[in-house]
Design an enzyme around this catalytic site. Sequence first.
Site, PDB file in Angstrom:
ATOM      1  N   GLU A 175     -16.571  -2.625 -37.008  1.00 40.34           N
ATOM      2  CA  GLU A 175     -17.068  -3.967 -37.335  1.00 40.34           C
ATOM      3  C   GLU A 175     -17.684  -4.052 -38.726  1.00 40.34           C
ATOM      4  OE1 GLU A 175     -19.496  -5.215 -34.010  1.00 40.34           O
ATOM      5  OE2 GLU A 175     -17.920  -4.729 -32.593  1.00 40.34           O
ATOM      6  N   GLU A 282     -10.372  -2.970 -26.991  1.00 39.32           N
ATOM      7  CA  GLU A 282     -11.484  -3.423 -26.144  1.00 39.32           C
ATOM      8  C   GLU A 282     -11.172  -4.767 -25.460  1.00 39.32           C
ATOM      9  OE1 GLU A 282     -15.156  -3.510 -28.331  1.00 39.32           O
ATOM     10  OE2 GLU A 282     -14.671  -1.727 -29.499  1.00 39.32           O
TER      11      GLU A 282
HETATM   12  O1  G3I Z   1     -27.976   1.538 -18.908  1.00 42.18           O
HETATM   13  C1  G3I Z   1     -29.165   1.337 -19.676  1.00 42.18           C
HETATM   14  C2  G3I Z   1     -30.340   1.025 -18.744  1.00 42.18           C
HETATM   15  O2  G3I Z   1     -30.605   2.165 -17.940  1.00 42.18           O
HETATM   16  C3  G3I Z   1     -31.553   0.668 -19.594  1.00 42.18           C
HETATM   17  O3  G3I Z   1     -32.608   0.271 -18.730  1.00 42.18           O
HETATM   18  C4  G3I Z   1     -31.191  -0.486 -20.524  1.00 42.18           C
HETATM   19  C5  G3I Z   1     -32.347  -0.911 -21.400  1.00 42.18           C
HETATM   20  O4  G3I Z   1     -32.566   0.098 -22.349  1.00 42.18           O
HETATM   21  O5  G3I Z   1     -30.113  -0.062 -21.397  1.00 42.18           O
HETATM   22  C6  G3I Z   1     -28.944   0.196 -20.643  1.00 42.18           C
HETATM   23  O6  G3I Z   1     -27.950   0.604 -21.534  1.00 42.18           O
HETATM   24  C7  G3I Z   1     -27.359  -0.471 -22.258  1.00 42.18           C
HETATM   25  C8  G3I Z   1     -25.837  -0.331 -22.084  1.00 42.18           C
HETATM   26  O7  G3I Z   1     -25.144  -1.306 -22.873  1.00 42.18           O
HETATM   27  C9  G3I Z   1     -25.411  -0.492 -20.630  1.00 42.18           C
HETATM   28  O8  G3I Z   1     -25.659  -1.775 -20.196  1.00 42.18           O
HETATM   29  C10 G3I Z   1     -27.716  -0.295 -23.735  1.00 42.18           C
HETATM   30  O9  G3I Z   1     -29.092  -0.523 -23.906  1.00 42.18           O
HETATM   31  C11 G3I Z   1     -26.911  -1.327 -24.537  1.00 42.18           C
HETATM   32  O10 G3I Z   1     -27.145  -1.124 -25.928  1.00 42.18           O
HETATM   33  C12 G3I Z   1     -25.422  -1.147 -24.272  1.00 42.18           C
HETATM   34  O11 G3I Z   1     -24.718  -2.199 -24.929  1.00 42.18           O
HETATM   35  C13 G3I Z   1     -23.360  -1.886 -25.262  1.00 42.18           C
HETATM   36  C14 G3I Z   1     -23.120  -2.394 -26.681  1.00 42.18           C
HETATM   37  O12 G3I Z   1     -21.756  -2.224 -27.056  1.00 42.18           O
HETATM   38  C15 G3I Z   1     -23.995  -1.654 -27.669  1.00 42.18           C
HETATM   39  O13 G3I Z   1     -23.688  -0.286 -27.620  1.00 42.18           O
HETATM   40  C16 G3I Z   1     -22.425  -2.589 -24.288  1.00 42.18           C
HETATM   41  O14 G3I Z   1     -22.546  -2.016 -22.989  1.00 42.18           O
HETATM   42  C17 G3I Z   1     -20.993  -2.460 -24.769  1.00 42.18           C
HETATM   43  O15 G3I Z   1     -20.098  -3.220 -23.936  1.00 42.18           O
HETATM   44  C18 G3I Z   1     -20.856  -2.962 -26.205  1.00 42.18           C
HETATM   45  O16 G3I Z   1     -19.554  -2.703 -26.597  1.00 42.18           O
HETATM   46  C19 G3I Z   1     -19.220  -3.211 -27.903  1.00 42.18           C
HETATM   47  C20 G3I Z   1     -18.369  -2.172 -28.608  1.00 42.18           C
HETATM   48  O17 G3I Z   1     -19.065  -0.950 -28.696  1.00 42.18           O
HETATM   49  C21 G3I Z   1     -17.947  -2.692 -29.977  1.00 42.18           C
HETATM   50  N1  G3I Z   1     -17.253  -3.984 -29.863  1.00 42.18           N
HETATM   51  C22 G3I Z   1     -18.044  -5.012 -29.168  1.00 42.18           C
HETATM   52  C23 G3I Z   1     -18.419  -4.514 -27.769  1.00 42.18           C
HETATM   53  C24 G3I Z   1     -19.160  -5.588 -26.998  1.00 42.18           C
HETATM   54  O18 G3I Z   1     -20.363  -5.884 -27.621  1.00 42.18           O
END
Ligand code: G3I
Length: 369
Positions: A175, A282
């Site tokens: 990105e 994705e």
């Molecule tokens: O599972 C933990 C939980 O235990 C904890 O309590 C909570 C609060 O800290 O965090 C949870 O983890 C989160 C995880 O998603 C699972 O839900 C992370 O904080 C959160 O940062 C993470 O977000 C991910 C995001 O990228 C940032 O890494 C999303 O799942 C994921 O779908 C998203 O994917 C992105 C791609 O990498 C790039 N393209 C866009 C796509 C969608 O945004």
Amino acid sequence: MKRPTQVPSPLAGEGRIPTCPLSRRTLLAAPLALTACAPRANSQPAPGPVAPLKSLAPFPIGTCVQAGFLDDPAYTALLTEHFSQITAEWEMKMEYIVLPDGTFRFDRPDAMAAFARARGIRLFGHALVWYAQTPDAFVRLDERRASFGQAYDRYITAVVGRYRGQAVGWDVVNEAVRDDGSALRDHLWSQRLGEIDHMVRAFHVAHAADPDVPLFINDYNLESNPAKLDQYQRLIERLLRAGAPLTAIGCQTHCNADLASGALTRTINALARFGLQVHVSEMDVSLVRAGGWFVSREEKAAAQARLYAEAVTAFAALPAAQQFAFTIWGVRDPESWLVRENRSDAPLLFDGEGQPKAAFRAVEAALRA
Ligand code: G3I
């Protein structure tokens, strides 16, 4: 993530139906897909035997996983039945690996790698350098490029090197283009190491850590924002001219159900013109983020199914050497990041009970076609 601009839809009988060079395969697959996924009274697709997607596809079918999901036998059974590649949804990114003191943790990445290895599933590395993740451990480093650059190189080398021989490729830069497509994003990595230089550097360091796998750039909204697609293509050209070992292109394909027909085909074909490997990396299709012109949920589900069919058909029409993988961003709806954003969304191929949806039938029909 910005919602793409809304376009009149042929479904609503407004606006012209966009003309687009749909391939013979799409024209063949679309009616099949529609028959298979024509909305039914309960909007459930026609029942019938479910063929494993990975057995129908001549290319890897991927999905994203979280380490915690791997303890759920129903989830892992469905994943291993249909998918031949996994991407860590977030636990192979800096936000998980880099601890506040600058040390690294690999417990969950290793667990996902072990799961993949034990089942003969490909592991795709995501994502090394991302504007959205700038851990304090890096921010704190002194302004001198030397220490910051060394830490940057050390991180990439440690992560790529750890999975050398297993990971089948890496999203090196994720990105890099602004949402409006006007320029490249400005962030810690570009400020400290240069707008283009930080990317060229990351590709070279990743290549040194694993010279045997394709190295990707990856971005989203390319199918809905022509300016962003144009800027992305110009960036790819600049990186190639700069000698970056960029050998593959990711098209995230997070789209909404109101995306105009043909946009996915045009985008995948435009990116394929570089002759590099292409990863639909994705894909999901949001119902909720789609505009309001749909009449019913069933109509949204049918539009979603058509978009999945179009993307698969366009990807399958690429030269085999350019078909890296087709990845759907999650297995069952409740696990989707979009459902965590809005519980009423249903962007994936399987519902919460692991039942195939109209979108699944559309992908199945498109692969068979
Ligand atoms: O599972 C933990 C939980 O235990 C904890 O309590 C909570 C609060 O800290 O965090 C949870 O983890 C989160 C995880 O998603 C699972 O839900 C992370 O904080 C959160 O940062 C993470 O977000 C991910 C995001 O990228 C940032 O890494 C999303 O799942 C994921 O779908 C998203 O994917 C992105 C791609 O990498 C790039 N393209 C866009 C796509 C969608 O945004």
